[in-house]
Every structure is written in C-alpha cells, then in structure tokens.
Design a protein around this motif. Structure first.
Motif, PDB file in Angstrom:
ATOM      1  N   ILE A   1      29.816  45.566   4.601  1.00  0.00           N
ATOM      2  CA  ILE A   1      29.037  46.068   3.461  1.00  0.00           C
ATOM      3  C   ILE A   1      29.088  45.059   2.315  1.00  0.00           C
ATOM      4  O   ILE A   1      28.070  44.757   1.679  1.00  0.00           O
ATOM      5  N   ALA A   2      30.265  44.535   2.050  1.00  0.00           N
ATOM      6  CA  ALA A   2      30.412  43.527   0.988  1.00  0.00           C
ATOM      7  C   ALA A   2      29.607  42.278   1.322  1.00  0.00           C
ATOM      8  O   ALA A   2      28.914  41.711   0.461  1.00  0.00           O
ATOM      9  N   TYR A   3      29.695  41.843   2.573  1.00  0.00           N
ATOM     10  CA  TYR A   3      28.958  40.655   3.027  1.00  0.00           C
ATOM     11  C   TYR A   3      27.456  40.844   2.846  1.00  0.00           C
ATOM     12  O   TYR A   3      26.762  39.969   2.304  1.00  0.00           O
ATOM     13  N   GLU A   4      26.930  41.970   3.296  1.00  0.00           N
ATOM     14  CA  GLU A   4      25.496  42.220   3.204  1.00  0.00           C
ATOM     15  C   GLU A   4      25.063  42.441   1.750  1.00  0.00           C
ATOM     16  O   GLU A   4      23.932  42.124   1.382  1.00  0.00           O
ATOM     17  N   SER A   5      25.956  42.961   0.921  1.00  0.00           N
ATOM     18  CA  SER A   5      25.649  43.113  -0.506  1.00  0.00           C
ATOM     19  C   SER A   5      25.501  41.750  -1.162  1.00  0.00           C
ATOM     20  O   SER A   5      24.591  41.530  -1.980  1.00  0.00           O
ATOM     21  N   GLN A   6      26.383  40.825  -0.832  1.00  0.00           N
ATOM     22  CA  GLN A   6      26.273  39.461  -1.349  1.00  0.00           C
ATOM     23  C   GLN A   6      24.968  38.827  -0.888  1.00  0.00           C
ATOM     24  O   GLN A   6      24.258  38.177  -1.678  1.00  0.00           O
ATOM     25  N   LYS A   7      24.633  39.017   0.379  1.00  0.00           N
ATOM     26  CA  LYS A   7      23.404  38.435   0.929  1.00  0.00           C
ATOM     27  C   LYS A   7      22.164  39.017   0.245  1.00  0.00           C
ATOM     28  O   LYS A   7      21.218  38.278  -0.074  1.00  0.00           O
ATOM     29  N   GLN A   8      22.179  40.328   0.024  1.00  0.00           N
ATOM     30  CA  GLN A   8      21.047  40.970  -0.638  1.00  0.00           C
ATOM     31  C   GLN A   8      20.909  40.496  -2.082  1.00  0.00           C
ATOM     32  O   GLN A   8      19.796  40.239  -2.583  1.00  0.00           O
TER      33      GLN A   8
ATOM     34  N   GLY B   1      35.118  38.161  -3.391  1.00  0.00           N
ATOM     35  CA  GLY B   1      36.217  37.714  -2.537  1.00  0.00           C
ATOM     36  C   GLY B   1      36.266  38.463  -1.216  1.00  0.00           C
ATOM     37  O   GLY B   1      36.520  37.883  -0.163  1.00  0.00           O
ATOM     38  N   LEU B   2      35.976  39.768  -1.276  1.00  0.00           N
ATOM     39  CA  LEU B   2      36.037  40.602  -0.080  1.00  0.00           C
ATOM     40  C   LEU B   2      34.946  40.256   0.921  1.00  0.00           C
ATOM     41  O   LEU B   2      35.157  40.322   2.143  1.00  0.00           O
ATOM     42  N   GLN B   3      33.766  39.858   0.421  1.00  0.00           N
ATOM     43  CA  GLN B   3      32.625  39.626   1.311  1.00  0.00           C
ATOM     44  C   GLN B   3      32.858  38.508   2.319  1.00  0.00           C
ATOM     45  O   GLN B   3      32.229  38.472   3.378  1.00  0.00           O
ATOM     46  N   ALA B   4      33.767  37.617   2.014  1.00  0.00           N
ATOM     47  CA  ALA B   4      34.041  36.504   2.930  1.00  0.00           C
ATOM     48  C   ALA B   4      34.647  36.974   4.252  1.00  0.00           C
ATOM     49  O   ALA B   4      34.601  36.257   5.248  1.00  0.00           O
ATOM     50  N   TYR B   5      35.203  38.191   4.266  1.00  0.00           N
ATOM     51  CA  TYR B   5      35.797  38.736   5.493  1.00  0.00           C
ATOM     52  C   TYR B   5      34.767  39.471   6.355  1.00  0.00           C
ATOM     53  O   TYR B   5      35.075  39.912   7.458  1.00  0.00           O
ATOM     54  N   GLY B   6      33.545  39.603   5.826  1.00  0.00           N
ATOM     55  CA  GLY B   6      32.508  40.321   6.551  1.00  0.00           C
ATOM     56  C   GLY B   6      31.719  39.426   7.476  1.00  0.00           C
ATOM     57  O   GLY B   6      31.890  38.210   7.523  1.00  0.00           O
ATOM     58  N   LYS B   7      30.824  40.060   8.215  1.00  0.00           N
ATOM     59  CA  LYS B   7      29.939  39.340   9.130  1.00  0.00           C
ATOM     60  C   LYS B   7      28.566  40.013   9.095  1.00  0.00           C
ATOM     61  O   LYS B   7      28.439  41.162   8.627  1.00  0.00           O
ATOM     62  N   PRO B   8      27.536  39.342   9.573  1.00  0.00           N
ATOM     63  CA  PRO B   8      26.194  39.950   9.549  1.00  0.00           C
ATOM     64  C   PRO B   8      26.184  41.292  10.270  1.00  0.00           C
ATOM     65  O   PRO B   8      26.757  41.447  11.345  1.00  0.00           O
TER      66      PRO B   8
END
Length: 553
Positions: free
Chosen positions: A277-284, A219-226
C-alpha cells in the motif's frame, strides 16, 4: 526599512530583514520545543524584542490570516510596532504564491516554471458556498515580468466538486502588488479527490502515522512491491469517505468498508500488503506530480519544485533522472511552511523595489555557550567515530527546515552493519526508517549514481548506490539501495568537511551517517543547553562543540 515576515499557522516562523538583509530567522518549534509548532509565535517574537529593532512593516501570512489582528495587537503591546494599523499588513492568499515567490528568489534564475504542491494551502470560497483549499499550483515566474498562475487544483468536498471560485477570492493582500505582477486566470480545477500532499498525507494517516510524518511512509514504501489490485483501488473515485460525527464534509478516511484489502490496525502490525500500500501510494503520488509537470512544464528550461511535497526525496531523484539533461531542476531546500515568513518579507520587499536573493540554510541565531572552552581536536572526534561511538556535532547557526546538515547533527560510522538499528534505538524511531549521510562532494560520484547532479548540499535526493557500496556502508543504504545524501565542500561547512577528510584518510570512507540532533517527536536542538539535555536523555556518546573545541561526555 525593517520588514518582519511572520508565518502564523503550520510551522510558525519569523524572518526579519533590515535594509533588505536577513538579520534574524527562527522557527517557533526550536524555542517552544513543540515539533511542527503551529501556535501563536510568542517565543520568536520575544527574541525579536531582544534585538531592540523597531519594525516598519510586519507581513503576516498563513493559510488564511483573517485573525492576524491578534498578532498585530501583541506586537503593538510589546513595542515592536508603533501602530497595529499602519505598520502591519495581511498576506493571506495565496499560500502557494508565497511558496513560489520564496523559492524563485532563492535562485539566480531569471524565469522558471514553479510547481507548488503540499497538503493544503489557502482556502477559497466557492460559488455554492462550499470551500476548497490549494493542493497544486503552477506558476510561470519571471523576475522582469512577474508571476502568472497557469493552474491551480483545489481540494474540496463532494458537495463542492466542480464548483467555481468566486472572482474576488483569487488573491488577498493588504498592500499594492505592482512590483510582483499577478496576471488574472480562471484555470481552477475544483475536485473532491485528494491529490498531491493531501493524498499522501491521508495515506500516511491510514497506515498509522501522524500528520507531518509523511517521511515515515516514504521510508516504509521501499519494502513494498508492485501490487496491481492496490494500484487499481487507489485510483477509485470513492477511495476516501468523510467520517466525522460533527461535520460529514471533512476528515477524509480510507474507505475500508468497501476496500477491506486496505485495512490496517496498529495492534496487528505491518504485513507485506501494508508495504505494498505504501509502495503504490508513492507511485500514485509520483504519477500525479509528473502529470501536472507534463502538462505545464513541457517546454520549460528551468523547473522549481516547492511546498512540502518537495521533501519527497524519492520522487525528486526519479524526476531528476526522468528530465532531459538540458533542464535545470531546483528543489527548494526550505520548501515547507517554515520558509513562508521569508517569502512574505521578500514579497513586500520586492514591492519596495529590491530583489532579496536568498540562498542560505544555516539561519538560526548564533549560539551562546555557558560551558567552558576546550582544546579538543577534531582528530579525537574521528577516533571516537572509528570506535563506533555516536557523536553529536554542534556548531554555529542551526539549520532551517527539517534536515540536519552538519551544524546540529548526530554522526556514526556507516560501516557498522547494524548501525541503522543502533541509531533508530537511540533516537526511539521506527525500525524501518533509513538514515541520510554526508559525503565529500568530490567523492560522491564514485559511490552513487548522481543522475547528473554536481552536488546535493541539502539532502533533497535519495540517490542510488553503485554496485558494491551497500556492502561497504550498510548503515546508510536503504533496502531499495538508495541513500539521502548531503554532499559537502569546504566552503559550505569547513568543520564537517575536515571531519570527513580525516575520516576518509583513516578509513578510506569519505562518508558518515548524518541524522538530525534530536529524539523522536522533538524538534532539532537549538541551544547548547538543548544539546546537553538531549545527550543526558539518550545513549549518545559524545557531543563535539566545534565553536569552542570542546568534547562533552
């Protein structure tokens, strides 16, 4: 034959098959009230005792089940089995094979490539004395020819990196496996770098959440950006270090001493860098999953995803959009360890010569009511929802697994602008967490990009909302313009379907917020008593006990 499958470790559960039909299933947490209960399954075994059914075989499974004799002895003393030696068997390896068997026999597919991914599976002893545990497994499954393991990734320590698995460590059964063929293989990848659920779980812990709270990171990763710098750090070989004052081989921790950009402390709160960090963790995580699928499922017509990582609804939807339209994708709705009691029983049942097809999710015991019946109509429930009230919908057997699908649900009008904040406050959840929704199956494609899906009955995809939808139903559309939806037809859930039809007739909205009937840190309510206790402890406005047509207030 009466076969009892028992998941002993993480998310304990039992599944009783009589003459190859499932007659009882439950999760220990629903009775103990300890969320994700991983302890001795005393409550569920006591419920089995009440059925007065003699067990011919109990098949105990877990990550490793060398201590299963404790369960056998307890069942013997309870009178559930005649002998702890003749009526009980181990199924301790492979945990991932158990997931794969359960998932395969939940479908009508004749063959498929199955990706099993989770935080940890069975332990394996390596040739240098160290240990590794499963995080990835890929199987080619054929109903006719059996299961062939194509690949297995083991998580180990730096000392165990690139070691070999001992030959006698591949599988562990106490019963003959002629009916489910297991072809030999040596394609183990033993590596110290966390991947799959092991990686995702450690990043979840790093950002202040507990193990089993990976959905919060999602849920948190949606607030992130590349963030290119964070992306590069997450690929580093020394991203994780071992920090434990008693055993330096365990307890992976993010290496913030070397990479201070990743630092987080809950007292400081979240900043944009933590969202990134959350966004990039999801991407990884997604990259790791796709990499394995590209290697082993390139020519597959049917793909099955199971294990705890199959609950990552963001990845599931992106995978569905990525795959060619002629590939059938099946996400196991009971993909967590709570489903492995069913997998163990099916495995032994297949050995007995029967294919145990399994395709249901409402598996809890029938509720017993000690409150008076009513004569309250579902139209009244709709009026309460239109008046912006939170209504608990309670009916029939409880859902297995973590998703509420209309039998143990909290409902709210999705048009309420601050509806997400209202429900998060009532449930005592973090502000950033989104909510799922139930929608009429025939209307879903008008509101969401279904990526070729005809239905999504188990809330396994976070689908993209079409243009203008967020303005109409802001309470259920996440910041990234997605929603985890349950499509509903009349056959699957007649009461919820009728409720949605009436709400649509009144409002022009064929959709309702649907979240699990529980409060933060608690399991899904099991009994009517549980539902009333939760109601009394919260600001829920009403409960509709549909079986007895009673609105409780």
């Amino acid at each position: 034959m009466n076969i009892l499958g028992l998941q002993k470790n993480h998310n304990s559960s039992v599944a009783l098959f009589c003459d190859f039909k499932l007659v009882y299933y439950n999760q220990e947490e629903r009775l103990s009230k300890i969320k994700n209960d991983s302890f001795f399954p005393i409550h569920t075994l006591n419920e089995i005792k009440k059925l007065n059914i003699k067990i011919d075989r109990v098949v105990v499974t877990g990550y490793n089940t060398h201590d299963a004799h404790l369960v056998y002895g307890y069942m013997y003393k309870m009178g559930l089995i005649d002998s702890p030696y003749e009526n009980a068997v181990h199924y301790y390896k492979s945990h991932h094979l158990n997931h794969a068997v359960k998932a395969m026999y939940s479908t009508d597919m004749d063959e498929a490539v199955i990706l099993v991914a989770d935080g940890r599976g069975s332990n394996y002893i390596l040739d240098n004395g160290k240990q590794g545990h499963e995080v990835f497994s890929v199987y080619f499954a054929s109903i006719e020819h059996g299961f062939d393991c194509l690949y297995k990734r083991l998580q180990t320590t730096r000392e165990g990196h690139k070691a070999k698995v001992r030959a006698n460590e591949i599988y562990g059964f106490d019963f003959v496996m002629d009916a489910i063929t297991l072809k030999g293989f040596e394609n183990f990848d033993v590596d110290h770098r966390p991947v799959s659920g092991a990686f995702y779980s450690r990043m979840t812990n790093h950002l202040g959440f507990k193990t089993n709270d990976e959905g919060k990171l999602m849920g948190l990763q949606a607030y992130g950006k590349p963030n290119k710098k964070i992306e590069e750090i997450l690929l580093k070989d020394d991203l994780f270090v071992y920090k434990d004052k008693y055993n330096k081989d365990i307890n992976f921790t993010v290496n913030v001493e070397k990479y201070p950009e990743l630092y987080y402390h809950k007292k400081l709160g979240y900043k944009q860098i933590h969202y990134d960090i959350a966004y990039e963790s999801q991407k990884q995580f997604e990259y790791q999953m796709i990499k394995v699928l590209n290697r082993y499922a390139n020519n597959a017509k049917n793909i099955i995803i199971t294990g705890g990582c199959a609950l990552n609804v963001v990845f599931n939807y992106r995978l569905k959009k990525f795959l060619p339209k002629n590939i059938n994708l099946y996400i196991d709705p009971l993909c967590g360890d709570e489903g492995n009691s069913i997998g163990a029983a099916i495995t032994f049942g297949k050995y007995c010569g029967t294919r145990n097809n399994f395709d249901n999710i409402y598996l809890g015991p029938e509720p017993v009511y000690d409150i008076e019946k009513g004569n309250d109509k579902i139209e009244t429930v709709v009026e309460h929802l239109i008046n912006q009230k939170i209504v608990g919908l309670y009916q029939g057997k409880a859902e297995a697994g973590p998703r509420a699908l209309g039998n143990r649900s909290l409902l709210l009008d999705p048009r309420i602008k601050n509806g997400k904040d209202i429900m998060n406050k009532v449930k005592n959840r973090e502000w950033f967490r989104p909510f799922g929704a139930s929608i009429l199956e025939e209307e879903a494609h008008k509101w969401f990009d279904m990526a070729g899906l005809k239905e999504s009955p188990y809330m396994l995809y976070a689908v993209e909302a079409k243009e203008g939808v967020k303005d109409k139903i802001p309470a259920v559309i996440h910041v990234d313009n997605t929603c985890r939806i349950q499509t509903v037809n009349e056959k699957q859930n007649p009461v919820l379907y009728k409720l949605l039809k009436l709400f649509n007739k009144k409002t022009g909205m064929p959709i309702l917020m649907n979240t699990s009937f529980n409060l933060a840190g608690k399991p899904l309510v099991e009994s009517p008593k549980d539902a009333i206790e939760t109601f009394n402890e919260s600001d829920i406005d009403y409960i509709y006990f549909a079986d007895i047509e009673r609105i409780y207030q």
